[in-house]
Every structure is written in C-alpha cells, then in structure tokens.
Design a protein around this motif. Structure first.
Motif, mmCIF file in Angstrom:
data_model
loop_
_atom_site.group_PDB
_atom_site.id
_atom_site.type_symbol
_atom_site.label_atom_id
_atom_site.label_comp_id
_atom_site.label_asym_id
_atom_site.label_seq_id
_atom_site.Cartn_x
_atom_site.Cartn_y
_atom_site.Cartn_z
ATOM 1 N N ARG A 104 0.823 -1.210 0.000
ATOM 2 C CA ARG A 104 0.000 0.000 0.000
ATOM 3 C C ARG A 104 0.859 1.263 0.000
ATOM 4 O O ARG A 104 0.474 2.301 -0.527
ATOM 5 N N ARG A 105 2.060 1.170 0.594
ATOM 6 C CA ARG A 105 2.969 2.316 0.668
ATOM 7 C C ARG A 105 4.410 1.804 0.613
ATOM 8 O O ARG A 105 4.675 0.653 0.990
ATOM 9 N N ALA A 143 14.463 -6.204 -3.108
ATOM 10 C CA ALA A 143 14.446 -5.116 -4.084
ATOM 11 C C ALA A 143 13.107 -4.394 -4.016
ATOM 12 O O ALA A 143 12.060 -5.026 -3.859
ATOM 13 N N VAL A 144 13.169 -3.071 -4.134
ATOM 14 C CA VAL A 144 11.962 -2.244 -4.247
ATOM 15 C C VAL A 144 12.098 -1.453 -5.551
ATOM 16 O O VAL A 144 12.453 -0.267 -5.549
ATOM 17 N N PRO A 145 11.859 -2.102 -6.702
ATOM 18 C CA PRO A 145 12.123 -1.442 -7.992
ATOM 19 C C PRO A 145 11.267 -0.213 -8.248
ATOM 20 O O PRO A 145 11.655 0.669 -9.015
ATOM 21 N N SER A 146 10.108 -0.125 -7.596
ATOM 22 C CA SER A 146 9.243 1.040 -7.803
ATOM 23 C C SER A 146 9.848 2.316 -7.232
ATOM 24 O O SER A 146 9.400 3.417 -7.571
ATOM 25 N N LEU A 147 10.878 2.211 -6.379
ATOM 26 C CA LEU A 147 11.571 3.409 -5.911
ATOM 27 C C LEU A 147 12.346 4.068 -7.046
ATOM 28 O O LEU A 147 12.508 5.290 -7.077
ATOM 29 N N THR A 148 12.845 3.249 -7.977
ATOM 30 C CA THR A 148 13.594 3.765 -9.120
ATOM 31 C C THR A 148 12.674 4.105 -10.283
ATOM 32 O O THR A 148 12.851 5.126 -10.950
ATOM 33 N N ASP A 155 0.172 4.876 -8.070
ATOM 34 C CA ASP A 155 0.636 6.052 -7.330
ATOM 35 C C ASP A 155 0.615 5.814 -5.824
ATOM 36 O O ASP A 155 -0.401 5.382 -5.264
ATOM 37 N N GLY A 156 1.752 6.085 -5.182
ATOM 38 C CA GLY A 156 1.850 5.982 -3.736
ATOM 39 C C GLY A 156 2.083 4.582 -3.217
ATOM 40 O O GLY A 156 2.307 4.394 -2.019
ATOM 41 N N GLN A 157 2.029 3.569 -4.088
ATOM 42 C CA GLN A 157 2.211 2.186 -3.663
ATOM 43 C C GLN A 157 3.603 1.687 -4.064
ATOM 44 O O GLN A 157 4.417 2.458 -4.582
ATOM 45 N N PRO A 202 -1.943 -5.366 6.898
ATOM 46 C CA PRO A 202 -2.899 -4.524 6.160
ATOM 47 C C PRO A 202 -2.283 -3.776 4.980
ATOM 48 O O PRO A 202 -3.012 -3.340 4.081
ATOM 49 N N ASP A 203 -0.946 -3.622 4.977
ATOM 50 C CA ASP A 203 -0.285 -2.917 3.876
ATOM 51 C C ASP A 203 -0.022 -3.829 2.677
ATOM 52 O O ASP A 203 0.371 -3.350 1.608
#
Length: 283
Positions: A104-105, A143-148, A155-157, A202-203
């Motif tokens: 979720r975030r 890995a958190v590829p959505s940071l790049t 959006d926001g997730q 919940p996230d």
C-alpha cells in the motif's frame, strides 16, 4: 564486478520484463512467429544432425536448427533422452525461494537493492553450496524497484521482491518441504523487523511466492538451480557448457549454464553468441 563499479546498475524502463517485450517487438518486426504456452516433449536427431521437435500433441516438426533456452543440462537430459555425446553434468548454483509483494505504501529503510547477510557467512554459504541443510541464519536479497521506476506500482504504492537462496532440493529435502513458503516468509519478516523495517499485513495488497520446485517446472531448470552452472574454475571460459552441441549438428544452447555465464547481461550476451554461431554454421 567491474561493470557495476564502472558503469553502475541499470534498470530497463518498465521493469525487467520490458527487456522481454523489446525482444518480442524486434522479433515481430523480423516476421518471427512466436508460439506461447507450447511445451516441447522431445528433440529427435537424424543421426548426428538435429532434425525434429516433438510437440505436446506428439506431432513432429522439421527444423534446420534448434536453439534450446531451457537450462542446458536439463534440456539435454529431458529432451534428448538416450542421445550420446552430452557434456559432463555441471556443479550448479543454489535454488531460490522468491516472493512478489504489492504494498500500500513504500517500506521505510529499504533502497532499490538491499542485501541481508548472516552473522556467520562462511558457514551459511558452505551449507548452501554443499546442500546438506538449510542454514538457520540465511542471507537474502530485497528489491523495491518502484523506488527507481514509479510506473512499476500505482501512485503511492510499491512493489517488493524478495529472494532467499536455498540448497538444491535434490541434495536437501527441506528445500522442497510443504511449509517452505511459511518458513521463508517468517524468517525474512522477523529479520526485517530486527532492522526496524516492519511490513504489516494490512499494507500487503498482493503476494505470491515461487518455491524451488516452481522455478524448476516453469523454466526447465536442472536440479531447480536458479542461476545455472556455478562459476567454478573448471566451469568458466572454454570449460563451460558450449553454445553449440559438440555431438549433434544444428543444436544450440542459450542461457545461464552456457558460455559465457550467469547473470542477466551475461545471459543476453549468450543469446547473441549463440545466434552468431548458428549463422556461421548455416553459411
């Protein structure tokens, strides 16, 4: 590795699958016909020349050349049964348990790449390579590829990928146990929490996991090894599984277990080398 130090780490826009889509578009522009979800049952040579590919309905199609992108030792073992001349089966890299999670975030405390090492790395990696047991203190990669690339999540997730190396199931039955996903997930979440990174239920909007057996069946991997033949001294350079079959003309291999080696850039080079050798032989 030199490439990472000299040129940095690169991510295709749209994620790793964008590379597959780009190759598909290139193939389509060259009038290549692609059949998806079509298993190959067997490759049958005519003497010492590759000739027929047997499809799921048991029909055989005739080809001038065949490139196998299943893991080379697995392809030779499963698709060319009783055909002599196979290279020696190589020592393999570990299996993996992987998680794909939609959040979720974005999680705090993680960058695009984060590697978590065990306290006793020497013992843990010896257990992984020897295959005798699952180490009690496992290394793993997050890995958190959505940071790049923010387009990889709404959006926001955020998107989260977790890779946990494991011994090969053929050597360590625990790597194929029914409760493996729960064990691996629990271990990773506890370790993240120890470092102040807490992912609360919940996230979590989406979650799926692939076990070593899933990887083996999806990609025709030898012994469920995720990265192909290990880079030992006798399995690199001229000693590695060749792109061109040494016994059957017109049969070629591409992928991590072949020349030049494992890793995405290297495997992509393997594809180019294989095509170059096939075209050279066709002249």
């Amino acid at each position: 590795p030199y490439g990472e130090i000299a040129d940095g780490l690169w991510l295709p826009r749209g994620g790793m699958y964008a590379l597959v889509q780009a190759l598909q578009r290139l193939a389509a522009s060259l009038n290549v016909r692609i059949y998806t979800e079509t298993d190959i049952k067997q490759v049958i040579p005519d003497g010492r020349r590759c000739r027929w590919v047997v499809l799921p309905d048991s029909t055989a199609q005739d080809f001038d050349a065949v490139i196998l992108n299943a893991d080379a030792p697995a392809a030779r073992e499963r698709l060319l049964r009783d055909v002599p001349g196979a290279p020696r089966l190589p020592a393999m890299t570990p299996a993996v348990l992987t998680f794909y999670i939609g959040l979720r975030r974005p999680p705090g405390g993680l960058g695009h790449h984060t590697v978590f090492m065990p306290q006793d790395a020497r013992t843990a990696f010896r257990d992984l390579m020897a295959g005798c047991r699952v180490p009690p203190d496992l290394p793993f990669y997050v890995a958190v590829p959505s940071l790049t690339d923010p387009t990889l999540a709404p959006d926001g997730q955020a998107t989260l990928f977790i890779l946990v190396p494991l011994p090969l199931p053929a050597k360590c039955p625990a790597s194929g146990a029914d409760d493996l996903v729960g064990f691996g997930r629990g271990y990773v979440m506890r370790r993240l929490k120890r470092h102040g990174i807490e992912i609360v239920e919940p996230d979590i909007l989406f979650e799926t996991a692939w076990t070593p057996r899933d990887w083996e069946s999806r990609f025709c991997l030898h012994q469920a090894s995720a990265f192909g033949a290990a880079h030992t001294l006798r399995q690199i350079g001229p000693w590695r599984w060749p792109n061109r079959d040494p016994y059957i003309r017109g049969l070629y291999y591409v992928g991590a277990s072949t020349v030049p080696g494992t890793g995405l850039p290297t495997v992509t080079i393997s594809g180019r080398l294989t095509v170059e050798r096939m075209l050279h032989d066709a002249r």
